[in-house]
Design an enzyme around this catalytic site. Structure first.
Site, PDB file in Angstrom:
ATOM      1  N   LYS A  12       5.212  -1.493   1.048  1.00  0.00           N
ATOM      2  CA  LYS A  12       5.362  -0.385   0.102  1.00  0.00           C
ATOM      3  C   LYS A  12       6.834  -0.095  -0.174  1.00  0.00           C
ATOM      4  O   LYS A  12       7.213   0.229  -1.311  1.00  0.00           O
ATOM      5  CB  LYS A  12       4.637   0.855   0.633  1.00  0.00           C
ATOM      6  CG  LYS A  12       3.122   0.677   0.630  1.00  0.00           C
ATOM      7  CD  LYS A  12       2.375   1.917   1.088  1.00  0.00           C
ATOM      8  CE  LYS A  12       0.868   1.704   0.973  1.00  0.00           C
ATOM      9  NZ  LYS A  12       0.093   2.882   1.418  1.00  0.00           N
ATOM     10  N   GLU A  35      -8.938   4.657   1.793  1.00  0.00           N
ATOM     11  CA  GLU A  35      -9.425   5.210   3.054  1.00  0.00           C
ATOM     12  C   GLU A  35     -10.928   5.461   2.993  1.00  0.00           C
ATOM     13  O   GLU A  35     -11.648   5.193   3.955  1.00  0.00           O
ATOM     14  CB  GLU A  35      -8.675   6.506   3.383  1.00  0.00           C
ATOM     15  CG  GLU A  35      -7.222   6.279   3.762  1.00  0.00           C
ATOM     16  CD  GLU A  35      -6.477   7.576   4.035  1.00  0.00           C
ATOM     17  OE1 GLU A  35      -7.145   8.633   4.162  1.00  0.00           O
ATOM     18  OE2 GLU A  35      -5.244   7.545   4.115  1.00  0.00           O
ATOM     19  N   ARG A  81      -4.119  -3.038  15.323  1.00  0.00           N
ATOM     20  CA  ARG A  81      -4.561  -2.459  14.062  1.00  0.00           C
ATOM     21  C   ARG A  81      -3.633  -1.318  13.627  1.00  0.00           C
ATOM     22  O   ARG A  81      -3.217  -1.239  12.474  1.00  0.00           O
ATOM     23  CB  ARG A  81      -5.995  -1.947  14.225  1.00  0.00           C
ATOM     24  CG  ARG A  81      -6.735  -1.669  12.908  1.00  0.00           C
ATOM     25  CD  ARG A  81      -6.397  -0.330  12.344  1.00  0.00           C
ATOM     26  NE  ARG A  81      -7.074  -0.132  11.056  1.00  0.00           N
ATOM     27  CZ  ARG A  81      -6.592   0.615  10.101  1.00  0.00           C
ATOM     28  NH1 ARG A  81      -5.422   1.220  10.236  1.00  0.00           N
ATOM     29  NH2 ARG A  81      -7.260   0.775   8.966  1.00  0.00           N
ATOM     30  N   THR A 119      -2.043   5.302  12.357  1.00  0.00           N
ATOM     31  CA  THR A 119      -1.439   4.261  11.519  1.00  0.00           C
ATOM     32  C   THR A 119      -0.408   4.859  10.578  1.00  0.00           C
ATOM     33  O   THR A 119       0.684   4.301  10.388  1.00  0.00           O
ATOM     34  CB  THR A 119      -2.521   3.523  10.704  1.00  0.00           C
ATOM     35  OG1 THR A 119      -3.512   3.003  11.599  1.00  0.00           O
ATOM     36  CG2 THR A 119      -1.924   2.367   9.911  1.00  0.00           C
ATOM     37  N   ASN A 121      -3.487   6.485   0.413  1.00  0.00           N
ATOM     38  CA  ASN A 121      -4.352   6.052  -0.678  1.00  0.00           C
ATOM     39  C   ASN A 121      -5.773   6.485  -0.312  1.00  0.00           C
ATOM     40  O   ASN A 121      -6.487   5.788   0.402  1.00  0.00           O
ATOM     41  CB  ASN A 121      -4.270   4.530  -0.856  1.00  0.00           C
ATOM     42  CG  ASN A 121      -5.005   4.051  -2.100  1.00  0.00           C
ATOM     43  OD1 ASN A 121      -6.022   4.623  -2.485  1.00  0.00           O
ATOM     44  ND2 ASN A 121      -4.507   2.993  -2.723  1.00  0.00           N
ATOM     45  N   GLU A 165       3.658   4.187  10.117  1.00  0.00           N
ATOM     46  CA  GLU A 165       4.298   3.913   8.826  1.00  0.00           C
ATOM     47  C   GLU A 165       5.469   4.847   8.590  1.00  0.00           C
ATOM     48  O   GLU A 165       6.563   4.413   8.187  1.00  0.00           O
ATOM     49  CB  GLU A 165       3.278   4.059   7.689  1.00  0.00           C
ATOM     50  CG  GLU A 165       2.199   2.986   7.676  1.00  0.00           C
ATOM     51  CD  GLU A 165       1.229   3.173   6.518  1.00  0.00           C
ATOM     52  OE1 GLU A 165       1.697   3.435   5.395  1.00  0.00           O
ATOM     53  OE2 GLU A 165       0.012   3.055   6.733  1.00  0.00           O
ATOM     54  N   ARG A 222      -4.734  -5.960   3.784  1.00  0.00           N
ATOM     55  CA  ARG A 222      -6.046  -5.292   3.800  1.00  0.00           C
ATOM     56  C   ARG A 222      -7.133  -6.230   4.314  1.00  0.00           C
ATOM     57  O   ARG A 222      -8.032  -5.811   5.054  1.00  0.00           O
ATOM     58  CB  ARG A 222      -6.382  -4.773   2.399  1.00  0.00           C
ATOM     59  CG  ARG A 222      -5.525  -3.589   1.983  1.00  0.00           C
ATOM     60  CD  ARG A 222      -5.921  -3.027   0.631  1.00  0.00           C
ATOM     61  NE  ARG A 222      -5.025  -1.941   0.244  1.00  0.00           N
ATOM     62  CZ  ARG A 222      -4.342  -1.892  -0.888  1.00  0.00           C
ATOM     63  NH1 ARG A 222      -4.454  -2.871  -1.774  1.00  0.00           N
ATOM     64  NH2 ARG A 222      -3.561  -0.862  -1.156  1.00  0.00           N
TER      65      ARG A 222
END
Length: 257
Positions: free
Chosen positions: A168, A198, A157, A242, A194, A246, A16
């Protein structure tokens, strides 16, 4: 975050923090791009005003390929957080290779959304951040240069989602393994999302746009980038892409088990 120390790479706090630093880079590059119009000639294939010998793509693609060829020779794409737009064009490094410890799954380089990122950038983002819609032939080289920097920053990014996904997965192997076996894409999306994080990102972007987007010496207060557009880009484009990275990464994760 140190890619030679795997324990630092999969720490969600470190991830983060890295994403926060990327925000500044992207915002300032958006501001640089805002000085120029859209310049659609940069993105057109075989544009009559930009004839490139022995090349059928766009001026941007030609410049991006040349940039990546050079960058690959100085090891840029050996770093696990870099994803080339033209992987078939990269060259062997001149510098000695760095043997990074493996953090991501072996198929990680195949999770490459750069084609979609480039399409979104050209067809949506440039219209939000450019000075106006139109050509500026004397600035085509400058536009292509900042476009390359922005595309690579956005790519880094968005593809950082691989590290988020791996972190995770490692934190709850039984849960994610079950969803992967069942191809429960909706469940994976739900568990990687989450909403509180966000919203914090979007709030932080609003503050940064307010601070960075106006020259304090400009009495007219002319804004180079608006908070609304910046939030729109992240909410509707960057964050969803993003998550796609994932999910795509996680769906294949058991291949490496």
């Amino acid at each position: 975050m140190d890619f030679l120390k795997p324990e630092t790479v999969l720490d969600l706090k470190n991830i983060r923090d890295e994403l926060v630093r990327m925000e500044d880079t992207i915002i300032f590059k958006f501001i640089e791009r805002s000085h120029f119009p859209t310049c659609p000639a940069v993105y057109k294939e075989r544009d009559p005003g930009l004839r490139i010998p022995d090349f059928d793509g766009s001026f941007l693609d030609w410049a991006l390929i040349k940039a990546e060829m050079t960058q690959s020779q100085i090891r840029r794409f050996e770093s696990p957080d870099e994803t080339p737009f033209f992987p078939d064009k990269i060259l062997k490094p001149i510098l000695p290779s760095i043997n990074y410890p493996r953090v991501l799954a072996t198929y990680s380089p195949e999770v490459n959304f750069n084609g979609e990122i480039k399409d979104v950038y050209i067809n949506q983002i440039t219209h939000l951040i450019s000075k106006y819609d139109g050509e500026c032939w004397e600035n085509l080289g400058s536009v292509a240069t900042i476009d390359i920097e922005l595309l690579q920053s956005l790519s880094r990014r968005i593809h950082f989602g691989k590290f988020v996904a791996e972190a995770k997965f490692q934190a709850d192997r039984p849960l994610y393994s079950k969803m992967i076996r069942e191809r429960d894409i909706e469940g994976i999306y739900e568990n990687i999302t989450n909403s509180a994080v966000e919203e914090k990102i979007l709030e932080r972007l609003c503050v940064k746009a307010e601070v960075y987007g106006v020259d304090p010496t400009d009495k007219a207060g002319q804004r180079k980038i608006t908070p609304a557009y910046l939030v729109k880009i992240y909410r509707e484009l960057v964050i969803p892409l993003t998550k796609k990275v994932e999910v795509d990464y996680l769906l294949r994760r058991l291949e490496s088990e």
